[in-house]
Design an enzyme around this catalytic site. Structure first.
Site, PDB file in Angstrom:
ATOM      1  N   ASP A 370       0.865  -1.173   0.000  1.00  0.00           N
ATOM      2  CA  ASP A 370       0.000   0.000   0.000  1.00  0.00           C
ATOM      3  C   ASP A 370       0.910   1.233   0.000  1.00  0.00           C
ATOM      4  O   ASP A 370       2.079   1.156   0.378  1.00  0.00           O
ATOM      5  CB  ASP A 370      -0.893  -0.024   1.239  1.00  0.00           C
ATOM      6  CG  ASP A 370      -1.891   1.117   1.247  1.00  0.00           C
ATOM      7  OD1 ASP A 370      -2.262   1.575   0.152  1.00  0.00           O
ATOM      8  OD2 ASP A 370      -2.274   1.562   2.336  1.00  0.00           O
ATOM      9  N   ASP A 707      -1.514  -0.988   6.092  1.00  0.00           N
ATOM     10  CA  ASP A 707      -1.839  -0.537   7.444  1.00  0.00           C
ATOM     11  C   ASP A 707      -3.160  -1.098   7.949  1.00  0.00           C
ATOM     12  O   ASP A 707      -3.578  -0.795   9.066  1.00  0.00           O
ATOM     13  CB  ASP A 707      -1.859   0.992   7.505  1.00  0.00           C
ATOM     14  CG  ASP A 707      -2.823   1.605   6.493  1.00  0.00           C
ATOM     15  OD1 ASP A 707      -3.600   0.847   5.887  1.00  0.00           O
ATOM     16  OD2 ASP A 707      -2.783   2.836   6.301  1.00  0.00           O
ATOM     17  N   ASP A 711      -7.245  -2.297   3.243  1.00  0.00           N
ATOM     18  CA  ASP A 711      -6.646  -3.423   2.535  1.00  0.00           C
ATOM     19  C   ASP A 711      -6.737  -4.715   3.338  1.00  0.00           C
ATOM     20  O   ASP A 711      -5.926  -5.613   3.161  1.00  0.00           O
ATOM     21  CB  ASP A 711      -5.190  -3.127   2.180  1.00  0.00           C
ATOM     22  CG  ASP A 711      -4.433  -2.464   3.325  1.00  0.00           C
ATOM     23  OD1 ASP A 711      -4.809  -2.713   4.478  1.00  0.00           O
ATOM     24  OD2 ASP A 711      -3.497  -1.697   3.060  1.00  0.00           O
TER      25      ASP A 711
END
Length: 941
Positions: A370, A707, A711
């Site tokens: 990410d 984090d 996701d």
């Protein structure tokens, strides 16, 4: 209702059995176990959002009782089995059943000392195992079981305080302003709630939940996450819609094991099996050893039969070969490396809830990252704002507080989900910076009413503004919006903030400046995070869809998102190790590419190709548009020729939504894009998950680092998911790192490779150990003798066990090698090396026997007796002592160090090797003494 009968609370614990019987995914039926078994349809399977609002008046006592009979108590009751039941189940384990069989056989064969020692070790192992299993069960039960008091509304209008155990789907609950730890899943109908969902996602930033929009669509907790309160999450603060600021109102949608927390507990109790080749080959390799045992049994039977042994001796000796050829400690031995690796990871702040994933991490070939908060810093600094309108953009204003009074300043100050908690602002770091830059301050009082947040300007010339309704940011929608009212009850204003492309598409075309695209491209190319704002006046309450259309464009806000200093170093380490790095972000493609260049994912000399995907519509086919950095473009419509013209050294950077069920590109074209794309931009949470799954279909072992905010699905779907969180364990992924950067990724891969190599070495060593002992026993059977009781004990306990422990202690190498370790035990090099080692073992033991018998001082054994009656003798001593050295030599040979593991001499317990050598050296000295005193054979052996 007579059919249902009166069900006792204890009977509802049988619902736990549903999960044990692999029916965890059943969402349409509940099986009720009473004298007879019957199936009952779940009442909430077709609830619409409108139906949920129908429960806002509350259930009657009668309806509540009837529903409780169907759904049972709202408990996640994990049973803790008594010690006797655990003992019975543990003893029935194939490992202990084999041990019991072996001990019985050894006792019959008069190996009393060895059998007693193994029995004591097995009992201690069972006791430790029972204690750990029960301790884990109690821990899970304490984590899962939660009972509190909740205020519910009845259909009479009265509010009643009840135990959370009595909650049923359809109950209307009142959430107090101070919040609570939620005991069920519920849909928020009125008010706003600030929720800490770190237990589910690992994300420490609280999430704002808003009321569920009414409509005819079917309710789903996954699609309506922004409006769903999940069981086990902490509601920090709540605001109601009443005049006195009462608590929020929600309707229970799921209870017990059907809640999000219940699914979590089920996944902990019954995890999905890992499909890893090493574990599959381990089971198959046991079959190979079984064939070896069968051959040894036949050979020993023939040898003993020709020696005129009794039938009892024939059976016992033949079965004894099986206990030697198939080591029962093999499954436990190969987990030694994983246990050590898990301990080392924990010491460095990386926590693992799925140890088998450690070995899998050693085979990772592509790692997805990410962007925001993972590769870049969490906090962003406001770089500047620029107002825009039909006449174009204004000059860049470096500080929003310097903007003239107007809608742009009000939008920056009000379009957020920041709230006050005990006088401190709490919310997304980006929004905190944005609010701080305006100079406006938050307050909790608004017209005498207590609310989550009110924005007050720095001067008294402007009126304070408070939110009437808020629609929090959605990664899938790429925007958020608020409706505010100024103090005094003036007309409401709607503000929207989000990705520039999305906001511009929701604005009236004439309000968007003509230079919009060029400005966005320039700012994004500099690596700035760009957000757009728009507004429109409202005269009445609207739904989100009505609010977010026909907006008037206000301008752009640019924020500087710095790359973490560790990101470039880690990406370079992965690149040198031939590990593919992929960025998956919801941000603008130009911003993402700038970050990719800053951290080294894209080289400064590499040519960048942008791929824009257009989904299938009723009017057009799905298309892929390829744009070169120099501005050249080409379009592919169900064609593969264009993509194949890209050189092998060039990379593609996809600005999604490329991965979507509505797309129907040719397989070859999609394959090329998946294989060669480095940056996926404008990706929603579901698309991130789909990307991971598509890469796995290409036989990649995929890692994902994020984090946990948007996701979670990708982290769970990946073979190795790493969540950057302050929590010691997050259910969002198998691994949780306390460090806030990606430096944990190469550490995890190094530990995974070390663990995999160690497991590989231990497996080969345990196989060779059994083959060494098997060859020694078969050779001694041939000459009418056998090994002594204490000889078996010394080999198995003081030599092999100590060596296996030492072999597992080696740590990982400091560098990542470009080559990944093998995970196949049935490969030709592995089987070939075992065959060659076995031949060398047999030749060595035969040579020791023949050299001993050829000496002048050799004393033949008594050929008229057989087995242990021939002890002590020189044949047994020579073969036993050489096999002792073979154990040590093979431990050194199969302990693979470079390039994935430190050499054997780095092990902390290397002195145990010297101790083991001393045992054999002592025996060797005894053999030399035979030349002077042939009768002084090692008596205790």
């Amino acid at each position: 209702m007579d059919l249902l009968g009166e069900l006792e609370d204890t009977e509802w614990r049988d619902t736990v059995q549903l999960y044990k019987e692999e029916v965890r995914n059943m969402s349409l039926f509940i099986i009720v176990l009473k004298p007879s078994v019957f199936v009952c349809s779940v009442l909430n399977e077709d609830w619409t959002c409108k139906d949920l609002y129908g429960f806002q008046k509350g259930l009657s006592h009668l309806e509540q009782n009837l529903r409780k009979r169907v759904y049972g108590p709202n408990l996640i009751d994990v049973p803790v089995k008594p010690y006797m039941k655990l003992l019975f189940e543990e003893v029935l384990n194939p490992f202990y059943m084999f041990q019991l069989f072996s001990i019985t056989l050894w006792m019959i064969d008069h190996y009393f000392v060895y059998a007693i020692c193994i029995f004591i070790i097995s009992v201690l192992s069972i006791c430790i195992s029972l204690y750990e299993i029960r301790k884990q069960s109690i821990t899970i039960r304490n984590m899962a079981r939660f009972v509190t008091n909740v205020t519910v509304r009845r259909n009479s209008g009265a509010e009643q305080c009840v135990s959370s155990v009595d909650l049923v789907p359809g109950d209307c609950i009142i959430i107090p302003q101070d919040g609570l730890l939620l005991p069920c899943d519920a849909a928020l109908l009125d008010g706003e709630c600030l929720v800490n969902e770190s237990m589910l996602t690992g994300e420490s930033v609280p999430v704002l939940k808003t009321p569920l929009p009414a409509g005819e669509r079917t309710y789903s907790s996954e699609t309506e996450r922004r409006h769903t309160l999940f069981c086990g999450t902490q509601l920090i603060q709540a605001k109601g819609g009443g005049q006195e600021g009462s608590g929020a109102i929600a309707v229970v949608t799921s209870t017990g094991f059907f809640t999000a927390k219940g699914n979590l507990v089920s996944s902990i109790l019954y995890p999905q099996p890992t499909n890893f080749r090493f574990y599959r080959d381990s089971a198959k390799f046991l079959l190979v050893l079984s064939f070896v045992a069968m051959f040894g049994t036949i050979y020993s039977f023939v040898v003993l039969f020709t020696s005129n042994a009794t039938w009892l001796e024939l059976v016992i000796r033949s079965l004894d070969i099986v206990t030697i050829a198939v080591p029962p400690a093999l499954p436990a031995a190969i987990t030694t490396g994983t246990i050590y690796a898990q301990r080392r990871l924990k010491n460095q702040g990386v926590f693992c809830i799925s140890p088998p994933r450690i070995n899998i991490s050693g085979k990772v070939s592509v790692f997805c990252f990410d962007k925001t908060g993972t590769l870049t810093e969490d906090g962003l600094d406001v770089w500047g704002v620029m107002e825009g309108g039909p006449s174009g953009f204004s000059e860049l204003v470096p500080e929003p507080r310097l903007l003239p009074t107007g809608h742009m300043l009000s939008g920056l100050a009000c379009c957020h989900t920041v709230t006050l908690l005990r006088g401190q602002p709490l919310g997304d770091p980006l929004e905190l910076k944005m609010v701080e830059s305006t100079g406006w301050v938050l307050d909790a009082e608004f017209g005498g009413h207590r609310v989550l947040a009110v924005m007050r300007p720095p001067t008294q010339q402007l009126s304070a503004q408070g939110p009437v309704s808020r629609f929090p940011f959605s990664s899938a929608l790429q925007r958020m919006s608020v409706v505010t009212v100024a103090q005094g009850g003036r007309s409401a204003l709607a503000f929207i903030k989000g990705s520039p492309e999305m906001v511009a598409s929701l604005c009236r075309a004439e309000t968007v400046p003509a230079q919009f695209s060029s400005k966005l491209r320039n700012f994004s190319s500099e690596g700035l995070r760009v957000l757009a704002l728009a507004y429109k006046p409202l005269d009445r309450k609207h739904s989100q869809g009505e609010v977010e259309k026909d907006m008037q464009f206000l301008g752009l806000m640019m924020m500087k998102n710095l790359v973490k200093p560790e990101s470039a170093k880690v990406i370079n380490v992965l690149r040198l190790a031939n590990l593919r790095s992929v960025m998956v972000t919801g941000d603008n493609i130009l911003t993402a590419v700038n970050v990719a260049k800053s951290c080294g994912m894209v080289g400064s000399d590499e040519k960048v190709i942008f791929v824009n995907a257009t989904p299938h519509t009723a009017q057009s086919m799905p298309t892929l548009r390829f744009t070169l950095e120099d501005g050249g473009t080409t379009t592919a419509q169900s064609s593969v020729e264009v993509i194949t013209q890209v050189g092998p050294a060039q990379r593609q950077h996809c600005s999604t939504p490329l991965l979507s069920p509505s797309h129907s590109f040719p397989d070859t074209l999609s394959l090329q894009v998946l294989l060669r794309t480095t940056v996926f931009a404008r990706m929603g949470p579901d698309q991130k998950t789909q990307l991971v799954k598509e890469l796995q279909k290409l036989n990649y072992r995929v890692g994902m680092c994020g984090d946990g905010a948007n996701d979670c699905g990708a982290l769970r779907a990946a073979d190795v998911g790493v969540s950057l969180s302050e929590a010691e364990a997050s259910v969002a992924s198998p691994f949780t790192s306390k460090t806030d950067n990606i430096s944990c990724v190469p550490l995890l891969i190094r530990e995974g490779r070390c663990s995999l190599v160690t497991s590989f070495s231990l497996f080969k060593y345990m196989a060779l150990y059994s083959l060494i002992q098997l060859c020694a026993v078969l050779i001694l059977y041939t000459v009418k003798t056998t090994m002594a009781d204490l000889q078996f004990l010394v080999c198995d306990i003081f030599v092999v066990t100590v060596l296996a422990i030492v072999m597992g202690r080696g740590g990982p190498s400091k560098e990542l090698d470009p080559r990944r370790p093998s995970a196949s035990l049935l490969a030709l090099p592995v089987l070939g090396s075992l065959f060659i080692h076995t031949c060398i073992i047999i030749l060595g033991q035969l040579s020791a026997l023949f050299i001993t018998t050829s000496q002048d001082w050799y004393i033949p054994l008594n050929s008229s007796v057989y087995g242990s009656s021939n002890l002590p003798n020189m044949e047994d001593t020579s073969v036993f002592l050489l096999s002792g050295f073979q154990y040590i030599i093979m431990a050194v040979v199969v302990t693979k160090g470079y390039p994935h593991k430190k050499p054997l001499y780095y092990n902390g317990d290397a002195h145990w090797i010297r101790l083991t050598q001393c045992i054999c050296i002592t025996g060797r000295v005894s053999v030399r003494s035979l030349q002077h005193s042939p009768n002084s054979v090692i008596q205790f052996m």
